[in-house]
Scaffold this motif. Sequence first.
Motif, PDB file in Angstrom:
ATOM      1  N   UNK A 282    -117.757  -3.452 -33.908  1.00  0.00           N
ATOM      2  CA  UNK A 282    -118.602  -4.813 -33.762  1.00  0.00           C
ATOM      3  C   UNK A 282    -118.237  -5.609 -34.886  1.00  0.00           C
ATOM      4  N   UNK A 283    -117.568  -4.775 -36.004  1.00  0.00           N
ATOM      5  CA  UNK A 283    -116.985  -6.009 -37.178  1.00  0.00           C
ATOM      6  C   UNK A 283    -115.396  -6.436 -36.954  1.00  0.00           C
ATOM      7  N   UNK A 284    -115.341  -7.528 -37.798  1.00  0.00           N
ATOM      8  CA  UNK A 284    -113.664  -7.826 -37.660  1.00  0.00           C
ATOM      9  C   UNK A 284    -112.929  -6.363 -38.123  1.00  0.00           C
ATOM     10  N   UNK A 285    -111.585  -6.657 -37.629  1.00  0.00           N
ATOM     11  CA  UNK A 285    -110.773  -5.655 -38.280  1.00  0.00           C
ATOM     12  C   UNK A 285    -109.463  -6.045 -38.857  1.00  0.00           C
ATOM     13  N   UNK A 501    -100.439 -11.577 -40.181  1.00  0.00           N
ATOM     14  CA  UNK A 501    -101.151 -10.463 -40.434  1.00  0.00           C
ATOM     15  C   UNK A 501    -101.716 -10.592 -41.777  1.00  0.00           C
ATOM     16  N   UNK A 502    -100.532 -10.618 -42.658  1.00  0.00           N
ATOM     17  CA  UNK A 502    -100.983 -10.518 -43.987  1.00  0.00           C
ATOM     18  C   UNK A 502    -101.911 -11.566 -44.636  1.00  0.00           C
ATOM     19  N   UNK A 503    -101.826 -12.845 -43.990  1.00  0.00           N
ATOM     20  CA  UNK A 503    -102.703 -13.907 -44.385  1.00  0.00           C
ATOM     21  C   UNK A 503    -104.346 -13.638 -43.933  1.00  0.00           C
ATOM     22  N   UNK A 504    -104.271 -13.038 -42.754  1.00  0.00           N
ATOM     23  CA  UNK A 504    -105.598 -12.876 -41.976  1.00  0.00           C
ATOM     24  C   UNK A 504    -106.274 -11.540 -42.869  1.00  0.00           C
ATOM     25  N   UNK A 505    -105.478 -10.685 -43.258  1.00  0.00           N
ATOM     26  CA  UNK A 505    -105.959  -9.624 -43.955  1.00  0.00           C
ATOM     27  C   UNK A 505    -106.428 -10.008 -45.375  1.00  0.00           C
ATOM     28  N   UNK A 506    -105.623 -10.934 -45.936  1.00  0.00           N
ATOM     29  CA  UNK A 506    -106.131 -11.687 -47.249  1.00  0.00           C
ATOM     30  C   UNK A 506    -107.461 -12.389 -47.171  1.00  0.00           C
TER      31      UNK A 506
END
Length: 616
Positions: A282-285, A501-506
């Motif tokens: 239900x939440x972002x991953x 992927x790294x920037x989205x995780x950041x």
Amino acid sequence: MLLSATLSEQTGGAVTPVLSVENLTTSFRVNDEWKSVVRNMNFSIAPRETVAIVGESGSGKSVTSLSIMRLLPKNSSRIEGKVMLGGRDLVSLPEEQMRQVRGNEISMIFQEPMTSLNPIFPIGRQIAEALTVHQNISAAEAKAEVLRLLDKVRIPNAKGRFDEYPHQFSGGMRQRVMIAMALASKPKLLIADEPTTALDVTIQGQILDLIKELQDEEGMSVLFITHDMGVVAEIADRTIVMFRGEQVETGGTGDIFHRGQHPYTRALLAAVPRLGSMKDSALPLRFPIIDVQSGEAQPLETVTDTVAKGKTPILDVKDLTTRFAIRSGILGRQTGAVHAVEKVSFQLFEGETLSLVGESGCGKSTTGRSVTRLVQPDSGQVTLDGYDVMTLDRSTLRTMRRSIQMVFQDPFASLNPRMSVGSAVMEPFIEHRLGSKRDARDKAADLLAKVGLSPDMMRRYPHEFSGGQRQRIAIARALMLDPKVIVADEAVSALDVSIKAQVCNLLLDLQQSLKLAYLFISHDMAVVERVSHRVAVMYLGEIVEIGPRAAVFDNPQHSYTKKLMAAVPVPDPSRRSIKRNLATDEIKSPVRAAGYVPPERQYREVSPGHLVQVEA
């Protein structure tokens, strides 16, 4: 021997390759020394076969293709090894003979068609030139062949558009023109260097379908260069993985995807967002990150719910309308308007990510710029952190912008090349007089560390950083004023898959720690599904569907939303023979005549918070 054995095994018998590359090594002169950037490349391409070269920026993919075409500067580059085409070694071929090979036997499509097309000549004349250079035909015969090619690449009204200039075409249509030019002399091999990277997802789908169809019709081979693993899965028979100038893994595309052996291959595949992978969350991953040396996945903390439910929205937009006047004639009278944003309404809460998705020209970026008053809206209401944005004078507007900051798509263009990154990050703090230079320096160092960079990098300049690092610097600068809302305008679209992927995780980490609200503008549906709480789909300046991410992605209702979903490349090699059969129409124009009054739109609620525009 190894090359022919591999080719025979892949194609089911002894086949003469169209192209055979043996021990290709390319070096560039740096400070009077030769530095190799591509080392010992070995591969073959069979008739009608598609081979993909994948890897991140700087891995040597494009240098490999330019070496095959001998398009690198002679004085500063050196090509070694063999590139065999039709019994001839292209590396040692005299320049005059090589000129006949280019465009005649091997053609190339480049990533950015606008820089490849001459802006001062009509597109018909440019394609005709590719024919007359290699064939002894009349101008009338050349024009007839150009019209046939334009029809083949699905450009509507080819006869009417023959004399139009590149700027009169959309990005997707310009790429079709480049494909028509590349096919003019019926080459044996087509090299496509990132031909879909800069395109919207639906246009990308059309171009991939087109290349498949033309390959079937013309019987040519394709060397496809990309960092998009979804595209590779859909188009390639065999795949070559490159890492730091070397070929680290080669094999059938299915084997690479399902049984990839090299840690870097597994890292690339792990970072690919897959549409539909969020049904259980239900939440972002966060994106999984795998170490390229060991192949081990880095442990990721679970994302917690940061949305401030039941509170006043941090950003409240009602009936936002932004139009750009079109003037013509000697007196410059207004004859029409671009209806860029038309009665757009949404709310954004603290700690929430609302994504605006749609194709280029749909009004996403103008919406982001309008709520910050970087573009002056015509009407509507915008309330941001207690400010009535539409009525602010210049001084108060400047204060308001401390609450909302933008991160743009191209960080190199938004960073001053003559200013060190430390000065660039410190500048907003100093301009708003929030403290001393020492305070600014301490805060900038802290933020650079927070976005994964070392504070001792502050003295460096933008050109000394990679694209992903520059985007981190842009994010750090946006955070200097402690904003409550960040408008991320295609902030990860131009990045390689693992850097993305790294920037989205950041961004997710910063949202967790700082309770930031994001207006995330993108056309990448798979990334949007991963990072969003809610999604709004825009078409021709209007929101046609909005709702919780799960509701929109699991149960799309509007025909345009379904079209966007269908166009997303899926990283599954079993889909390679599937064609989407997407309509080849360009997105309709938002230009309207002066005095045009848009119809009143009606919305129906499909489920709680999930609204869909009623289609006419």
